[in-house]
Structure formats: C-alpha cells, structure tokens
Design a protein around this motif. Structure first.
Motif, PDB file in Angstrom:
ATOM      1  N   UNK A  20      -4.839   8.207 -12.140  1.00  0.00           N
ATOM      2  CA  UNK A  20      -3.478   7.131 -12.565  1.00  0.00           C
ATOM      3  C   UNK A  20      -2.974   6.689 -11.037  1.00  0.00           C
ATOM      4  N   UNK A  21      -3.029   7.175 -10.068  1.00  0.00           N
ATOM      5  CA  UNK A  21      -2.264   6.394  -8.875  1.00  0.00           C
ATOM      6  C   UNK A  21      -3.163   5.531  -8.451  1.00  0.00           C
ATOM      7  N   UNK A  22      -4.619   6.243  -8.262  1.00  0.00           N
ATOM      8  CA  UNK A  22      -5.599   5.134  -7.591  1.00  0.00           C
ATOM      9  C   UNK A  22      -5.395   3.538  -9.015  1.00  0.00           C
ATOM     10  N   UNK A  23      -5.493   4.001 -10.330  1.00  0.00           N
ATOM     11  CA  UNK A  23      -5.598   2.605 -11.809  1.00  0.00           C
ATOM     12  C   UNK A  23      -4.152   1.926 -10.926  1.00  0.00           C
ATOM     13  N   UNK A  24      -3.442   2.396 -10.442  1.00  0.00           N
ATOM     14  CA  UNK A  24      -1.555   2.009 -10.401  1.00  0.00           C
ATOM     15  C   UNK A  24      -2.120   0.781  -8.912  1.00  0.00           C
ATOM     16  N   UNK A  25      -2.812   1.371  -7.771  1.00  0.00           N
ATOM     17  CA  UNK A  25      -2.960   0.906  -6.942  1.00  0.00           C
ATOM     18  C   UNK A  25      -3.807  -0.407  -7.482  1.00  0.00           C
ATOM     19  N   UNK A  26      -4.560  -0.457  -8.135  1.00  0.00           N
ATOM     20  CA  UNK A  26      -6.447  -1.190  -8.325  1.00  0.00           C
ATOM     21  C   UNK A  26      -5.900  -2.480  -9.095  1.00  0.00           C
ATOM     22  N   UNK A  27      -4.801  -2.003 -10.385  1.00  0.00           N
ATOM     23  CA  UNK A  27      -4.099  -2.353 -11.020  1.00  0.00           C
ATOM     24  C   UNK A  27      -3.250  -3.549  -9.778  1.00  0.00           C
ATOM     25  N   UNK A  28      -2.008  -3.513  -9.304  1.00  0.00           N
ATOM     26  CA  UNK A  28      -1.220  -4.182  -8.023  1.00  0.00           C
ATOM     27  C   UNK A  28      -1.864  -4.953  -7.375  1.00  0.00           C
ATOM     28  N   UNK A  29      -2.860  -4.328  -6.570  1.00  0.00           N
ATOM     29  CA  UNK A  29      -4.098  -5.296  -5.949  1.00  0.00           C
ATOM     30  C   UNK A  29      -4.099  -6.859  -6.833  1.00  0.00           C
ATOM     31  N   UNK A  30      -4.963  -6.182  -8.067  1.00  0.00           N
ATOM     32  CA  UNK A  30      -5.537  -7.325  -9.214  1.00  0.00           C
ATOM     33  C   UNK A  30      -4.465  -8.756  -8.605  1.00  0.00           C
ATOM     34  N   UNK A  31      -3.671  -8.749  -9.745  1.00  0.00           N
ATOM     35  CA  UNK A  31      -2.129  -9.362  -9.551  1.00  0.00           C
ATOM     36  C   UNK A  31      -2.214  -9.766  -8.115  1.00  0.00           C
ATOM     37  N   UNK A  32      -1.784  -9.508  -7.329  1.00  0.00           N
ATOM     38  CA  UNK A  32      -1.836  -9.830  -5.885  1.00  0.00           C
ATOM     39  C   UNK A  32      -2.872 -11.076  -6.182  1.00  0.00           C
ATOM     40  N   UNK A  33      -4.104 -10.209  -5.622  1.00  0.00           N
ATOM     41  CA  UNK A  33      -4.603 -11.495  -5.880  1.00  0.00           C
ATOM     42  C   UNK A  33      -5.444 -12.256  -6.663  1.00  0.00           C
ATOM     43  N   UNK A  34      -4.900 -11.825  -7.264  1.00  0.00           N
ATOM     44  CA  UNK A  34      -4.767 -13.681  -8.461  1.00  0.00           C
ATOM     45  C   UNK A  34      -4.011 -14.670  -8.640  1.00  0.00           C
TER      46      UNK A  34
END
Length: 708
Positions: A681-695
């Motif tokens: 779940x921690x990795x999924x949260x990091x990836x989600x945040x990164x995708x938002x920032x990249x978007x």
C-alpha cells in the motif's frame, strides 16, 4: 707460479705452508701445461724403515701435492686428479703412517670424490685403530647422512639410518657438550619415528644452552608431529624475545595457525616479517591469513610488498586483484589481474577470478563464457572424478548457475544446478535447494515446488529434502500439508532440532506467531552447541521483527553477534532493520558494510547498504549500490521501491515512478509469505502521488545530478 689455496683441515698445516711453498717453487715441483698449472709427477718416496722416525717433512710435501690435486679434482671434475691426490696421500702416509690427520684426509678425499665405499672403509679402518677418533666418526656419520639425503626410502636406507644413529651416539659420547651433535642425533631419531630418544637428545641440547633457538625449534617440531601443539607453543615462547630470529616466529605462527588461533598466528607472522623483511615465505603466510580473516587492508599491503619483492609471483597479483574486487575497486582489480595473467596465462584460478570480477562488474556475458569454459574443461565424460577434480567442477558449475540466475536466465540456471546435483553427495542437497531458490526468485513457484518433489522422490528418506518440500508447500498455499509433512518427521530424538527450526520458520512466514514461538522453544530445548544456540537467537529475532517488536528483535540479533561477530546474515538483517527505522544509522551502516565485505555480490546486502546510505543522505553512494542490487535481482519489489525513493529524493520523479511500477508488478507475482501488505500500500501511494505530480507538470521534470 699460481698462488695456492690455504690448507682447509688442521691448523698444523699452516706451520709448514710457507716453507713447503718455497720448497715446491725452488724444486720445480710444478710444471706449466698450457694455461693450467698442475703438479708435476713426483718421484715416489720410499716408506721409512720401521725403526726410523716418521719423515714429516716428506709427508707434508706429499700432503700439499695431494691437496692441490684434490682441489683440481673438485674444480674440474677430472678423475685423474682425484687418482693423483689419492696416490699423494698414500705417499704421505708412507712417510708418516700413524698420522690421524693424513688418514682422515685420505678418507675425506674418497668421500668428496664420490668413492663412498672407499671412504667408509678408510674411516672404519681408522676407528679400528683408534675407537675414539672423533674425526673418523664424524666423517663416517656424514657419509651416512649424505647417503640418506641422496637415497630413497627403502629397507637399505633404514639400515643406513640405523648406522647413522649408532655413529652419532658415539659422537655425542666423545663430544658430550656439542649442541649440534645432540640436535643431529635427535633429528635422526625423529626421522626414525623414535620420539622418545629424539626428545632425550633435544633435552640434552637444551640443558647445554637453555636459550638455544635451534633446540627450541627442533623440540617444537617434534611436539607438533606428536600432536602436542600446546607444548610446542610453550617451548617456542620460552626462547627470549631478544634471542629469537624470524625462524622461531614463523614456526610459532604456523603452530598457532594449526590450532586455528588466527589472532596469535597473525601476530607471530608479523613479528617474523619485522625481524626478516626479506622473508617472503613469512609474508606470504601472513598475507594469506589476513585475507582469510577478512582483514583486507593489511592483507592488501602484505601482498603488495610480496609483489614488489618478487614481481614474478602471479599469486601475489591474483590476491591483490581479489582484494580490490572485494573492496569494490574494480578497475584496479582488472589491472592487477592482467599482471597475474601475464605471468600465468594458463592458471585456472586466474580464469576463475576473472569470471568473478566480470560478474561483479555486471558483465554477465563475459562471466558466463569464462565459467562455461571452466565447467566444460573440468567435466569428465565418464563421470569419474578424483575428489579435487569433483570439487573444482562443482565450484565452476555453482558459479555458472549463479551468473545465469543474475542474468535472468532461469532455465539455464536450473539446468546447471541439476548438473551439480548429478555429482551426488555432498553437492546434491545444496544444488536442489539452489534450483528451488532460482525458480522462487523468478516467481515460478509451481516449478520450485515440483523440483522439491522430484528431489525427494530420488531419495525419499532424505530429511533435508523432505523439509525443503514442506517449506515449499507451506509457502505455496498448501500450509497444512507442509506443516503435517514436517511434523511427521518428529521422533523425540535429537534430530528433531532441525524439524522444530523448520517449523519455526514456516509458522513465522505464515504469521502464526504463537506456533512459531512454541517451535523455537522446542528447538531451544535440543540446542546444545554454540551454532545451535546462535540460530535460536536469530529465529527469535526474526519472529520479533516480523511482529514489529524491534527492541527485543535487536537484543536477539546482538546475541547472535556475540557468538559469531562475522555472521553476515545477522549483520545485514540487524543493520537493515535499524536503518529502515532510522535507528543508530552509523552503526547500522557499519554492520551492513561488514556483511557486504563478507559476501560482496549478495544483492540483498547491496540493497541494505544502499538504503542505509540513503537514510544518511549519501545519495551518490546509495544510487550506485541500489542500482547494483537491481541488476543482480530485478524481481525483488523492495529493491525497486528503494531505488524509486532515491530517484524521487534527487529530483528524478519520472524514473521514480517507473521503479514503483516495477515494484508493484513484482509484488503482484510474489508469495504472500514474502509480502507485507502494508509495504504494498505504501508503494501504491507513492506511485499515485508521483503520477499526480507528473500530470500537473505536464512533462517529465528536468533530472538533476544526485548530490552526496
């Protein structure tokens, strides 16, 4: 006339040297033949009448001629000079028949010119005339010693050894205060495996000079041969430090090393080198022991000194390369290995080290080629091997399989482990376990389980294989079947220890904490050896850590390190746990560094090292180590997660997102026993945040260079 060498036996000769030399010169006793000055043929002198006194002047005249001929025989190797020398000795004896000096001289001439039978006869004749003739006894003793050193071990040499012992027994009676005689006789008794009489002679020498180094050395060797190494060490330590040479310290080091006392062995070897810096044998022994004890920096210095003292020694450069590789100095290691290869291009060990170095550099194709050739060249089509041949072939197969695995060539790795298993005991069990691990690393769990089943089918009574299958079943969704299989092996015997330890591991991975604790307690009841107790502490440490009880986990792991400070698995586990929770970071880094020194290519240790450096803000070092860990095992989700955090921290968000995607992909194929739901779940949260920032940014950010 050429100058003559001085007489070499008794000082009595010197009295007549000047007069006789003048006499020889004035009487024309030497004639020139080309460029070689040789004695002229003398006129034979008649033997004196029995009633007459010995004519010593004539005797010495012929002795001097005999001496000249003897030296010419020794320097030119021409037998006619030896014959002339013998004739002159006999003429000398005609003029002085009772002279011990001349009789001994003739016997020694025979000895020096290889006429051993004549030498023995002449010496024995002198002893018959005078049983206390020390020179004749020594000559006879020396003849026997020479015969022993030149001959081979057989019944004849056994007889010669007895004769030599008899002679030296007489010699020590005639010359009781000679340390050398006692030592020689003691050595002869040692050679005859008569340790009782050998010790008596060495003791006699020691009484004459209690501080004699030679005596101590001989006694120490004798006690070592008898298996009494502690007494040998005591004898050597009794030699006063200021009276010791490098020989004593070298033997002391070898004796300490024999009883596995490496600390004192290293100290003794170091003193031997300090006393005799040119003794490369002592420095080689020191360097090898330092390397064996993972004292890499002093070992490197010692091998560099050896290479400087003997630039033709390929092993010195080979070991320098090995140390440089283990310390991560790969370019230096390549340069040193090149020097070793130039000196011994056909060395199998150099090829092996070259393979390891290419593996360390991630050059898997080059490493594969080297290990494939080594494995092929060492393979016997008949399947018949000597023990050393089998061990070498097994080693090459093992390294080849490891490189295949690192290069993600799982099927080739598995096939190579199968070849190793075909070599039988003691390689098969470890080979099957490694094949199982290869499939597990590739997330091919069904294949791993099948290998375990097939291995057990080949040897149904093999306990190690039965426990391996039980562990596979427990991990791979057949928990009760695996646990029942392990429990079926319990027999209320000491062998239950390995079963309880396996059950403890299975229960811990299944998160059945109470069952795991009980299995560990049961195993502890059967643990009597230090290694067994060590493993109990480790199992408890893992159990506490998996329950996130870090304080008692740390205490258990530290107990392991009290018993075995070089336990790399524990050093890594504890170091990673501390670093992961931002505890005692400097100490954690030191522990992991030690683990990496002990096992430099272990991807998990490299990951731990990178993670500890990341926590300390050393991003450049962390990136290098984490990238190496990913290269060595691309299927571990944790390593991808760590590298993703490193990329995010250093401003490379797109690369970070890519690593987190890899991490989640690997988690999706990983067994539940190897996965912590919270981590996913921690990795999924990091990836989600990164995708938002990249978007939000609309494009990949400019990558920045990592700063230490």
């Amino acid at each position: 006339m050429t100058s003559k060498p001085q007489p070499r036996r008794l000082s009595l000769c010197h009295i007549a040297t000047l007069t006789l030399a003048a006499f020889v010169s004035s009487s024309g006793a030497f004639a020139q033949t080309g460029t070689q000055t040789v004695p002229a043929v003398p006129q034979k002198t008649a033997a004196p009448d029995a009633a007459q006194q010995p004519d010593r002047a004539a005797a010495y005249y012929h002795y001097m001629l005999a001496h000249e001929y003897e030296e010419l025989a020794m320097t030119t190797g021409r037998s006619e000079y030896a014959t002339r020398a013998g004739e002159e000795y006999k003429l000398a004896l005609n003029n002085d028949p009772t002279s011990k000096f001349l009789n001994n001289g003739l016997a020694e001439l025979y000895y020096r010119t290889g006429r051993i039978r004549d030498a023995i006869s002449a010496a024995q004749e002198q002893i018959k005339k005078d049983p206390k003739n020390l020179d004749a006894h020594k000559l006879l003793g020396n003849i026997y010693l020479r015969t022993l050193s030149d001959g081979q071990q057989n019944s004849a040499s056994d007889e010669i050894l007895k004769l030599a012992i008899d002679e030296y027994n007489t010699i020590v009676q005639l010359e009781p205060n000679s340390i050398e005689d006692h030592l020689l006789l003691g050595q002869l008794y040692s050679f005859a495996h008569d340790s009782v009489h050998a010790e008596q002679q060495f003791d006699a020498a020691q009484k004459i000079d209690p501080g004699s180094e030679d005596t101590a050395l001989n006694l120490a060797r004798l006690y070592t041969e008898q298996g009494d190494t502690k007494r040998a060490i005591t004898i050597l330590n009794q030699v006063p430090p200021d009276a010791r040479t490098g020989k004593t310290e070298f033997l002391l080091g070898a004796t300490y090393e024999h009883i596995k006392d490496d600390k004192n062995a290293i100290a003794a070897y170091q003193r031997a080198v300090d006393l005799d810096p040119d003794n490369l044998d002592a420095e080689r022994a020191l360097a090898k022991l330092l390397l064996a004890n993972n004292q890499l920096d002093p070992a490197l210095k010692a091998f560099q000194d050896i290479a400087a003292g003997d630039p033709s020694d390929p092993e010195a450069f080979l070991r320098i390369s090995e140390i440089q590789r283990r310390e991560g100095h790969y370019e230096d290691a390549l340069a040193s290995l090149k020097k070793a290869k130039a000196l011994a291009s056909d060395s199998i060990e150099i090829s092996f080290q070259e393979g390891l170095l290419n593996d360390a550099l991630g050059r898997y194709d080059e490493a594969t080629k080297i290990f494939e050739k080594l494995a092929s060249d060492s393979e016997h089509s008949t399947g018949q091997y000597s023990e050393p041949e089998k061990n070498n072939h097994a080693l090459f197969l093992e390294r080849l399989a490891i490189v295949y695995g690192e290069a993600n060539q799982t099927d080739k790795a598995a096939a190579t482990w199968q070849k190793l298993a075909e070599l039988g005991t003691p390689f098969a069990d470890q080979a099957y376990e490694s094949e199982v691990d290869a499939y597990r690393d590739a997330h091919e769990y069904d294949k791993a389980t099948q290998v375990a089943r097939d291995a057990l089918a080949k040897d149904p009574s093999n306990r190690a294989r039965k426990l391996m299958l039980a562990g596979q079943l427990a991990d791979n969704y057949h928990a009760e079947e695996g646990i029942d299989l392990a429990k079926s092996m319990l027999s209320k015997q000491p062998s239950d220890l390995e079963v309880y330890r396996a059950l403890a591991t299975m229960y811990t991975r299944l998160r059945r904490w109470k069952d795991a604790a009980q299995a560990i307690d049961d195993a502890e009841q059967l643990s009597t050896k230090p290694d067994d107790k060590l493993y109990i502490h480790f199992l408890r440490g893992v159990l506490y850590e998996r329950q996130k009880e870090f304080v008692p986990a740390e205490a258990e792991f530290r107990q392991v390190l009290v018993i075995d400070p070089k336990n790399s698995m524990t050093l890594n586990y504890l170091g990673y746990m501390l670093a992961d929770h931002d505890m005692k970071l400097d100490e954690a880094l030191a522990m992991i560094q030690k683990a990496v020194e002990l096992d430099p290519q272990n991807y998990a240790y490299l990951d731990s090292l990178g993670w500890a450096n990341f926590k300390l803000g050393k991003y450049t070092q962390a990136e290098e180590q984490l990238r190496k860990a990913v290269e060595r095992n691309s299927t571990d989700p944790t390593v991808h997660d760590h590298l993703g955090e490193l990329y995010e921290k250093t401003g490379r968000l797109k690369l970070a997102a890519s690593q987190w995607e890899e991490s989640l992909s690997e988690y999706a194929h990983t067994l539940p026993a190897d996965t912590d739901p919270g981590d996913v779940s921690k990795v999924q949260k990091r990836l989600d945040n990164a995708r938002v920032r990249l978007a939000r940014e609309g494009s990949a950010p400019v990558e920045t260079t990592a700063k230490p």
